[in-house]
Scaffold this active site. Structure first.
Site, PDB file in Angstrom:
ATOM      1  N   ASN A   8     -18.066 -13.217  -7.206  1.00 51.70           N
ATOM      2  CA  ASN A   8     -18.166 -12.857  -5.564  1.00 51.70           C
ATOM      3  C   ASN A   8     -18.273 -11.434  -5.342  1.00 51.70           C
ATOM      4  OD1 ASN A   8     -17.481 -12.631  -2.863  1.00 51.70           O
ATOM      5  ND2 ASN A   8     -15.285 -13.287  -3.093  1.00 51.70           N
ATOM      6  N   LYS A  10     -18.799 -10.107  -2.591  1.00 53.50           N
ATOM      7  CA  LYS A  10     -18.302  -9.548  -1.275  1.00 53.50           C
ATOM      8  C   LYS A  10     -19.466  -8.893  -0.618  1.00 53.50           C
ATOM      9  CE  LYS A  10     -13.704 -10.159  -3.140  1.00 53.50           C
ATOM     10  NZ  LYS A  10     -12.386  -9.721  -3.246  1.00 53.50           N
ATOM     11  N   HIS A 100     -12.048 -17.895   2.101  1.00 52.31           N
ATOM     12  CA  HIS A 100     -11.519 -16.550   1.212  1.00 52.31           C
ATOM     13  C   HIS A 100     -10.728 -16.200   1.941  1.00 52.31           C
ATOM     14  CE1 HIS A 100     -11.354 -13.258  -0.857  1.00 52.31           C
ATOM     15  NE2 HIS A 100     -12.159 -13.820  -1.678  1.00 52.31           N
ATOM     16  N   GLU A 102     -10.140 -13.274   2.504  1.00 49.29           N
ATOM     17  CA  GLU A 102     -10.384 -12.140   3.370  1.00 49.29           C
ATOM     18  C   GLU A 102     -11.054 -12.638   4.767  1.00 49.29           C
ATOM     19  OE1 GLU A 102     -13.048 -10.280   0.323  1.00 49.29           O
ATOM     20  OE2 GLU A 102     -10.989  -9.650  -0.711  1.00 49.29           O
ATOM     21  N   GLU A 170      -6.475 -18.401  -5.420  1.00 46.74           N
ATOM     22  CA  GLU A 170      -6.504 -16.964  -5.350  1.00 46.74           C
ATOM     23  C   GLU A 170      -5.198 -16.611  -4.839  1.00 46.74           C
ATOM     24  OE1 GLU A 170     -10.820 -15.499  -5.930  1.00 46.74           O
ATOM     25  OE2 GLU A 170     -10.399 -15.786  -3.870  1.00 46.74           O
ATOM     26  N   GLY A 176      -7.997  -7.825  -5.639  1.00 44.14           N
ATOM     27  CA  GLY A 176      -8.544  -6.648  -5.651  1.00 44.14           C
ATOM     28  C   GLY A 176      -7.428  -5.740  -5.961  1.00 44.14           C
ATOM     29  N   SER A 215      -8.216 -10.263  -9.478  1.00 47.45           N
ATOM     30  CA  SER A 215      -8.151  -9.339 -10.584  1.00 47.45           C
ATOM     31  C   SER A 215      -8.539  -9.847 -12.044  1.00 47.45           C
ATOM     32  CB  SER A 215      -6.784  -8.785 -10.620  1.00 47.45           C
ATOM     33  OG  SER A 215      -6.584  -7.908  -9.255  1.00 47.45           O
ATOM     34  N   GLY A 236     -14.228 -11.023  -8.395  1.00 41.36           N
ATOM     35  CA  GLY A 236     -14.612 -10.339  -7.325  1.00 41.36           C
ATOM     36  C   GLY A 236     -15.257  -8.874  -7.819  1.00 41.36           C
TER      37      GLY A 236
HETATM   38  P1  PGA Z   1     -11.003  -9.627  -7.320  1.00 41.69           P
HETATM   39  O1  PGA Z   1     -11.387 -10.673  -6.181  1.00 41.69           O
HETATM   40  O2  PGA Z   1     -11.681 -10.081  -8.480  1.00 41.69           O
HETATM   41  O3  PGA Z   1     -11.575  -8.336  -6.854  1.00 41.69           O
HETATM   42  O4  PGA Z   1      -9.639  -9.576  -7.399  1.00 41.69           O
HETATM   43  C1  PGA Z   1     -11.592 -12.056  -6.239  1.00 41.69           C
HETATM   44  C2  PGA Z   1     -11.803 -12.592  -5.084  1.00 41.69           C
HETATM   45  O5  PGA Z   1     -11.430 -12.224  -3.858  1.00 41.69           O
HETATM   46  O6  PGA Z   1     -12.852 -13.716  -5.014  1.00 41.69           O
END
Ligand code: PGA
Length: 254
Positions: A8, A10, A100, A102, A170, A176, A215, A236
């Site tokens: 992803n 983003k 998601h 976000e 998630e 993140g 992460s 991500g």
């Molecule tokens: P991250 O994001 O691997 O940077 O923690 C994962 C995601 O939001 O899909």
């Protein structure tokens, strides 16, 4: 089932970086193919909308699937600034990430809206990667499983078929942040999700991939991907570093 490792991106990248990152992925794929060490996983890359067409070209013939990060709940029409699922399919996407955290946070997306987007995705012939997960406060209050259960019940629309569905668990606090859920907690949550999918889809629930996200890095991927009911990862930050994305894919269980 074969693992699915999804990147992803983003809101990251440029035309230049899209060329660079996917060029490097192709090179890593060629090298591991020659060495007889291809990852035991299906791969998926989800760039931002403006780079989907370029990514589709660059991924042609690689067997690596393309996905988007959102779609509108309606078919094409008067929705300024939005993108219809049918357009994504037309570009060569097979998947779309929906719900998601976000988007739930930044755009106030509700389970009802997400359910409508899943419906639109399936109608257009896309598979939906439905993201679910609890906040830190919800976990501390012992409500993580209840929250995820509610998201599952309310974001999967009536009549949705299991073969169009991927779940990504998630935990919001792990996205993140460098914090990863404990293996025991991932195990418990993924089992819980599988059981709820059985309630909904009976025997077909076994074929719904349940990804872990938050992460995921080369250093923790092997342990996470070895857990029961963890059928892949939604990656991500580490998916923006081709070598890391490849290392995570290579850590998928055989
Ligand atoms: P991250 O994001 O691997 O940077 O923690 C994962 C995601 O939001 O899909």
């Amino acid at each position: 089932m074969r693992s699915l490792i999804a990147g992803n991106w983003k809101m990251n990248g440029s035309r230049e970086e899209t060329r660079l990152w996917l060029g490097e992925i192709r090179r890593l794929q060629g090298t591991s193919r020659e060495a007889g060490q291809e990852p035991a996983a299906d791969l998926l890359v989800c760039p931002p909308f403006p780079y989907l067409a370029l990514a589709a070209e660059l991924l042609a013939e690689t067997g690596i699937a393309l996905g988007a990060q959102d779609c509108h709940p309606s078919g094409p029409g008067a929705h300024t600034g939005d993108v219809a699922a049918a357009m994504l399919r037309d570009l060569g996407c097979r998947f779309v990430i929906l719900g998601h955290s976000e988007r739930r946070q930044n755009h106030g997306e509700t389970d009802a809206l997400i359910a409508a987007k899943l419906k639109a995705a399936a109608t257009a012939g896309l598979s939906a990667i439905l993201c679910v997960g609890e906040s830190a406060a919800e976990r501390q209050a012992g409500r993580a499983e209840k929250i995820v259960e509610k998201q599952l019940i309310e974001s999967i629309p009536e009549g949705f078929t299991a073969n169009r569905l991927v779940i990504a668990y998630e935990p919001v606090w792990a996205i993140g942040t460098g914090l990863v859920a404990q293996s025991a907690d991932i195990l418990t949550m993924h089992r819980h999700i599988r059981e709820r999918l059985r309630d909904r889809f009976a025997g077909q629930a076994e074929a719904v991939p349940i990804l872990y996200g938050g992460s995921v890095k080369p250093g923790n991927a092997r342990e996470i991907l070895a857990l029961a009911n963890v059928d892949g990862a939604l990656v991500g930050g580490a998916s923006l570093v081709p070598a890391d994305f490849w290392a995570i894919a290579s850590a998928a269980r055989r």
